[in-house]
Motif scaffolding. Structure first.
Motif, PDB file in Angstrom:
ATOM      1  N   MET A 221      20.702   3.187  12.835  1.00  0.00           N
ATOM      2  CA  MET A 221      20.296   1.932  12.197  1.00  0.00           C
ATOM      3  C   MET A 221      20.235   2.099  10.676  1.00  0.00           C
ATOM      4  O   MET A 221      20.022   3.189  10.174  1.00  0.00           O
ATOM      5  CB  MET A 221      18.917   1.495  12.709  1.00  0.00           C
ATOM      6  N   ILE A 222      20.404   0.988   9.984  1.00  0.00           N
ATOM      7  CA  ILE A 222      20.316   1.010   8.526  1.00  0.00           C
ATOM      8  C   ILE A 222      18.872   1.212   8.091  1.00  0.00           C
ATOM      9  O   ILE A 222      17.936   0.996   8.845  1.00  0.00           O
ATOM     10  CB  ILE A 222      20.844  -0.300   7.918  1.00  0.00           C
ATOM     11  N   GLU A 223      18.717   1.619   6.842  1.00  0.00           N
ATOM     12  CA  GLU A 223      17.400   1.691   6.221  1.00  0.00           C
ATOM     13  C   GLU A 223      17.314   0.580   5.188  1.00  0.00           C
ATOM     14  O   GLU A 223      18.163   0.488   4.286  1.00  0.00           O
ATOM     15  CB  GLU A 223      17.193   3.051   5.561  1.00  0.00           C
ATOM     16  N   VAL A 224      16.323  -0.278   5.316  1.00  0.00           N
ATOM     17  CA  VAL A 224      16.165  -1.402   4.383  1.00  0.00           C
ATOM     18  C   VAL A 224      15.656  -0.855   3.048  1.00  0.00           C
ATOM     19  O   VAL A 224      14.641  -0.148   3.007  1.00  0.00           O
ATOM     20  CB  VAL A 224      15.183  -2.444   4.942  1.00  0.00           C
ATOM     21  N   PRO A 225      16.337  -1.148   1.932  1.00  0.00           N
ATOM     22  CA  PRO A 225      15.923  -0.608   0.631  1.00  0.00           C
ATOM     23  C   PRO A 225      14.505  -1.028   0.240  1.00  0.00           C
ATOM     24  O   PRO A 225      14.091  -2.167   0.484  1.00  0.00           O
ATOM     25  CB  PRO A 225      16.959  -1.210  -0.344  1.00  0.00           C
ATOM     26  N   GLU A 226      13.778  -0.103  -0.390  1.00  0.00           N
ATOM     27  CA  GLU A 226      12.419  -0.393  -0.833  1.00  0.00           C
ATOM     28  C   GLU A 226      12.391  -1.552  -1.827  1.00  0.00           C
ATOM     29  O   GLU A 226      11.457  -2.354  -1.834  1.00  0.00           O
ATOM     30  CB  GLU A 226      11.798   0.852  -1.466  1.00  0.00           C
ATOM     31  N   GLY A 227      13.427  -1.627  -2.673  1.00  0.00           N
ATOM     32  CA  GLY A 227      13.477  -2.716  -3.647  1.00  0.00           C
ATOM     33  C   GLY A 227      13.526  -4.076  -2.992  1.00  0.00           C
ATOM     34  O   GLY A 227      12.943  -5.050  -3.495  1.00  0.00           O
ATOM     35  N   PHE A 228      14.223  -4.163  -1.867  1.00  0.00           N
ATOM     36  CA  PHE A 228      14.301  -5.429  -1.144  1.00  0.00           C
ATOM     37  C   PHE A 228      12.961  -5.758  -0.487  1.00  0.00           C
ATOM     38  O   PHE A 228      12.502  -6.900  -0.521  1.00  0.00           O
ATOM     39  CB  PHE A 228      15.400  -5.355  -0.089  1.00  0.00           C
ATOM     40  N   LEU A 229      12.331  -4.749   0.078  1.00  0.00           N
ATOM     41  CA  LEU A 229      11.040  -4.967   0.726  1.00  0.00           C
ATOM     42  C   LEU A 229       9.983  -5.442  -0.263  1.00  0.00           C
ATOM     43  O   LEU A 229       9.037  -6.132   0.104  1.00  0.00           O
ATOM     44  CB  LEU A 229      10.574  -3.666   1.387  1.00  0.00           C
ATOM     45  N   GLY A 230      10.154  -5.090  -1.555  1.00  0.00           N
ATOM     46  CA  GLY A 230       9.171  -5.459  -2.558  1.00  0.00           C
ATOM     47  C   GLY A 230       9.442  -6.760  -3.263  1.00  0.00           C
ATOM     48  O   GLY A 230       8.713  -7.129  -4.198  1.00  0.00           O
ATOM     49  N   MET A 231      10.475  -7.506  -2.838  1.00  0.00           N
ATOM     50  CA  MET A 231      10.800  -8.770  -3.488  1.00  0.00           C
ATOM     51  C   MET A 231       9.640  -9.768  -3.360  1.00  0.00           C
ATOM     52  O   MET A 231       8.991  -9.844  -2.310  1.00  0.00           O
ATOM     53  CB  MET A 231      12.060  -9.376  -2.866  1.00  0.00           C
ATOM     54  N   PRO A 232       9.373 -10.552  -4.431  1.00  0.00           N
ATOM     55  CA  PRO A 232       8.229 -11.481  -4.411  1.00  0.00           C
ATOM     56  C   PRO A 232       8.217 -12.442  -3.232  1.00  0.00           C
ATOM     57  O   PRO A 232       7.147 -12.820  -2.755  1.00  0.00           O
ATOM     58  CB  PRO A 232       8.375 -12.238  -5.742  1.00  0.00           C
ATOM     59  N   ARG A 233       9.401 -12.832  -2.753  1.00  0.00           N
ATOM     60  CA  ARG A 233       9.406 -13.834  -1.682  1.00  0.00           C
ATOM     61  C   ARG A 233       8.763 -13.310  -0.405  1.00  0.00           C
ATOM     62  O   ARG A 233       8.360 -14.093   0.457  1.00  0.00           O
ATOM     63  CB  ARG A 233      10.817 -14.338  -1.397  1.00  0.00           C
ATOM     64  N   TRP A 234       8.642 -11.982  -0.236  1.00  0.00           N
ATOM     65  CA  TRP A 234       8.046 -11.428   0.977  1.00  0.00           C
ATOM     66  C   TRP A 234       6.537 -11.233   0.849  1.00  0.00           C
ATOM     67  O   TRP A 234       5.896 -10.769   1.785  1.00  0.00           O
ATOM     68  CB  TRP A 234       8.696 -10.086   1.332  1.00  0.00           C
ATOM     69  N   TRP A 235       5.974 -11.576  -0.311  1.00  0.00           N
ATOM     70  CA  TRP A 235       4.546 -11.377  -0.493  1.00  0.00           C
ATOM     71  C   TRP A 235       3.729 -12.249   0.465  1.00  0.00           C
ATOM     72  O   TRP A 235       2.625 -11.884   0.856  1.00  0.00           O
ATOM     73  CB  TRP A 235       4.139 -11.676  -1.934  1.00  0.00           C
ATOM     74  N   ARG A 236       4.260 -13.411   0.819  1.00  0.00           N
ATOM     75  CA  ARG A 236       3.501 -14.349   1.655  1.00  0.00           C
ATOM     76  C   ARG A 236       4.165 -14.651   2.986  1.00  0.00           C
ATOM     77  O   ARG A 236       3.578 -15.311   3.834  1.00  0.00           O
ATOM     78  CB  ARG A 236       3.294 -15.665   0.900  1.00  0.00           C
ATOM     79  N   GLU A 237       5.402 -14.216   3.178  1.00  0.00           N
ATOM     80  CA  GLU A 237       6.116 -14.570   4.406  1.00  0.00           C
ATOM     81  C   GLU A 237       7.203 -13.541   4.683  1.00  0.00           C
ATOM     82  O   GLU A 237       7.534 -12.718   3.832  1.00  0.00           O
ATOM     83  CB  GLU A 237       6.773 -15.955   4.268  1.00  0.00           C
TER      84      GLU A 237
END
Length: 281
Positions: free
Chosen positions: A1-17
């Motif tokens: 499986m792929i590894e989701v980049p940390e930079g993507f996980l930290g994007m502001p849009r994921w702060w609430r959803e």
């Protein structure tokens, strides 16, 4: 499986959803690769709300399923490779698109060159639109009615004269001078180098009306690199074949609109750029 980049996980849009979608993303990529017979062939790239997984000569784009994915698929099918990335397949319910593989972002090129390219792309995308596309006039009609209330709610963050000037041109912009296809999200981060065409747009938002609509975004996204804002405005106007006065009205209105939206959203840098842009134009 792929590894989701940390930079993507930290994007502001994921702060609430989006936590559940993010957690299931590696499995979703694996499942989609199985459905379409794909093999991951390189490191994962990402934007603000999607990852892009290389799969040979193509890429698998994954984003949260919903109306935005459906609208992007419709836009890509409408332009069918004319100035935009080619769409080979899509699974809207899975938030998946199989796309042509592109390379370097236009953001990597000098700002003069980028504005030139974006101006030409504005014109290249300006073909007869689908009848059901949202019009630039309708967007202005709805939003202009909100601007003064928002300005008051934000404690009058800039001179009332700037607001009045934007509101004065808004009625003019509700009467389009053209009925053409418009990309409502055009900037250097959304254009990549291709092989069929030198530069191709990704993630387009299909509108209809005046192609001057998103010229302000073309400018404000690279404004910090511009030593002469008006010169770059003129480059875009020339390359897109725009009416200069009409283009100026659109830049003024859209900058004030985004300025207020940015302040409401808690942005700090973009409102400053909008202030500089309105002052220069």
């Amino acid at each position: 499986m792929i590894e989701v980049p940390e930079g993507f996980l930290g994007m502001p849009r994921w702060w609430r959803e989006g936590g559940e979608w993010l957690a299931g993303l590696p499995r979703a990529v694996e499942r989609q690769c199985g459905v379409w017979g794909l093999t991951v062939s390189g490191p994962v790239a990402y934007g603000s709300n999607a990852i892009v997984v290389p799969v040979g000569e193509r890429v698998l784009r994954m984003s949260p399923p919903g109306a935005e994915v459906e609208e992007q698929v419709q836009a890509l099918r409408f332009w069918a490779g004319r100035g935009v990335v080619l769409l080979y397949d899509a699974d809207v319910d899975a938030g998946a698109m199989l796309l042509e593989r592109l390379s370097t972002q236009l953001r990597s090129r000098p700002v003069d060159e980028a504005v030139d390219v974006l101006g030409r792309l504005m014109r290249r995308l300006a073909v007869p639109p689908p009848a059901d596309a949202l019009s630039t006039a309708a967007i202005v009609t709805k939003r202009a009615a909100e601007l003064e209330r928002e300005w008051e709610r934000l404690h009058r963050p800039f001179d009332v004269g700037v607001l009045r000037e934007a509101l004065a041109v808004a009625p003019v912009l509700t009467v389009p001078t053209a009925d053409l296809a418009v990309n409502g999200d055009l900037h250097s981060d959304q254009v990549l180098a291709g092989t069929r065409e030198d530069w191709l747009t990704v993630d387009p938002v299909l509108l209809r009306g005046d192609i001057e609509y998103d010229l302000a975004r073309v400018l404000w996204t690279r404004l910090d690199e511009m030593t002469d804002i008006v010169q770059h405005f003129d480059i875009a106007v020339r390359e897109a074949g725009l009416d200069r006065d009409r283009a100026r009205d659109w830049v003024l209105y859209r900058s004030v609109d985004y300025w207020l939206w940015g302040l409401s959203a808690g942005l700090t840098e973009d409102p400053v750029r909008c202030a500089r842009l309105t002052s220069a134009i």
